[in-house]
Design a protein around this motif. Structure first.
Motif, mmCIF file in Angstrom:
data_model
loop_
_atom_site.group_PDB
_atom_site.id
_atom_site.type_symbol
_atom_site.label_atom_id
_atom_site.label_comp_id
_atom_site.label_asym_id
_atom_site.label_seq_id
_atom_site.Cartn_x
_atom_site.Cartn_y
_atom_site.Cartn_z
ATOM 1 N N THR A 30 4.287 -30.512 11.479
ATOM 2 C CA THR A 30 3.592 -31.465 10.622
ATOM 3 C C THR A 30 3.741 -31.006 9.173
ATOM 4 O OG1 THR A 30 2.018 -31.830 12.403
ATOM 5 C CG2 THR A 30 1.427 -32.685 10.250
ATOM 6 N N LEU B 56 -8.671 -29.761 6.406
ATOM 7 C CA LEU B 56 -8.007 -30.243 5.205
ATOM 8 C C LEU B 56 -8.860 -29.930 3.981
ATOM 9 C CD1 LEU B 56 -6.810 -33.767 6.452
ATOM 10 C CD2 LEU B 56 -5.385 -31.731 6.107
ATOM 11 N N TYR C 273 0.837 -31.610 6.782
ATOM 12 C CA TYR C 273 -0.280 -30.690 6.970
ATOM 13 C C TYR C 273 0.006 -29.355 6.279
ATOM 14 C CZ TYR C 273 -3.684 -27.642 9.213
ATOM 15 O OH TYR C 273 -4.688 -26.734 9.448
ATOM 16 N N LEU D 155 -1.889 -38.062 7.243
ATOM 17 C CA LEU D 155 -3.123 -37.280 7.126
ATOM 18 C C LEU D 155 -4.316 -38.151 6.757
ATOM 19 C CD1 LEU D 155 -1.997 -33.971 5.366
ATOM 20 C CD2 LEU D 155 -2.267 -34.454 7.811
ATOM 21 N N SER E 104 -0.550 -29.634 2.685
ATOM 22 C CA SER E 104 -1.964 -29.674 2.295
ATOM 23 C C SER E 104 -2.513 -28.282 2.021
ATOM 24 C CB SER E 104 -2.796 -30.361 3.382
ATOM 25 O OG SER E 104 -2.919 -29.532 4.536
#
Length: 239
Positions: free
Chosen positions: A176, A206, A179, A194, A182
């Motif tokens: 991902t 997150l 992700y 997301l 992030s």
């Protein structure tokens, strides 16, 4: 209406669509069966089934991609030895009407697929743990539909299904990327996947926690922008 019905028939004629349906229904249920009890033992069962449904969106990605890419495949499943787009534009000369019919067919097919997959997965959770949260099912359906439209829009731009499939499937399952991003910048939270997953997954590590409605709106904005670009490309390119 005839164009819409024709697009539904085209989807039903594609073997890859039936494969995407099998993936979309079986994968989340199987993963839930494997993960449910261990997740409950860790006390983190609030998202059991829903995390697996976020992974199962791969089925929607495949459907959204092949609905468009099959039009440009030579010797494809439905092309009869040529490119389906030529036949499609002969039957429906208006590109705008053809694209609307195609996207409507994708929305219908993916919405049904998401609803069935969610029901099967959540019933699996209920059978294993004695608890399930069907109130979040609309969020799953909307996430799957928007993801499929995102995949269709990207395929309209590329005219080839390989790149959208590789990028979207990898990002949804194996690695991902959004992700990971992030962890570097909170702005990555506003990527469509997301943001959209917040519509039904409650616990996500997150830096910014979007509300379900906000996440849905952010994802919808991405989809609208990409479809607008895809529509312009579709209208201006030669068939």
């Amino acid at each position: 209406m005839r164009a819409y019905q024709g697009e539904l028939r085209k989807l039903a004629s594609l073997r890859s669509v039936w494969a995407s349906i099998a993936i979309g229904v079986l994968v989340p249920a199987a993963l839930t069966f494997l993960n449910a009890k261990s997740a409950a033992a860790r006390g983190g069962n609030v998202d059991v089934g829903f995390q697996e449904l976020a992974f199962g969106v791969v089925g929607a990605v495949i459907l959204g991609v092949v609905a468009v890419s099959s039009e440009y495949t030579v010797e494809g499943e439905s092309a009869g030895g040529g490119r389906q787009i030529t036949t499609s534009l002969t039957v429906v000369p208006s590109r705008r009407r053809l694209l609307i019919a195609k996207l409507a067919a994708v929305i219908t097919a993916v919405a049904v697929l998401a609803a069935v997959s969610s029901a099967v997965t959540l019933m699996t959770v209920d059978a294993l743990l004695g608890t399930s949260d069907f109130a979040r099912l609309p969020g799953v359906v909307l996430y799957w539909v928007l993801t499929a439209l995102l995949a269709s829009g990207l395929t309209l731009v590329t005219r080839n299904g390989i790149l959208p499939l590789v990028v979207l499937i990898l990002n949804s399952s194996v690695v991902t990327v959004t992700y990971l991003l992030s962890k570097l910048t909170p702005l990555a939270v506003f990527f469509p996947d997301l943001a959209g997953v917040r519509m039904f997954v409650r616990r996500v590590d997150l830096p910014v926690q979007l509300a379900p409605v906000t996440g849905g709106l952010v994802m919808a904005a991405w989809v609208a922008a990409l479809l607008a670009v895809g529509f312009l490309v579709f209208r201006r390119r030669d068939a």
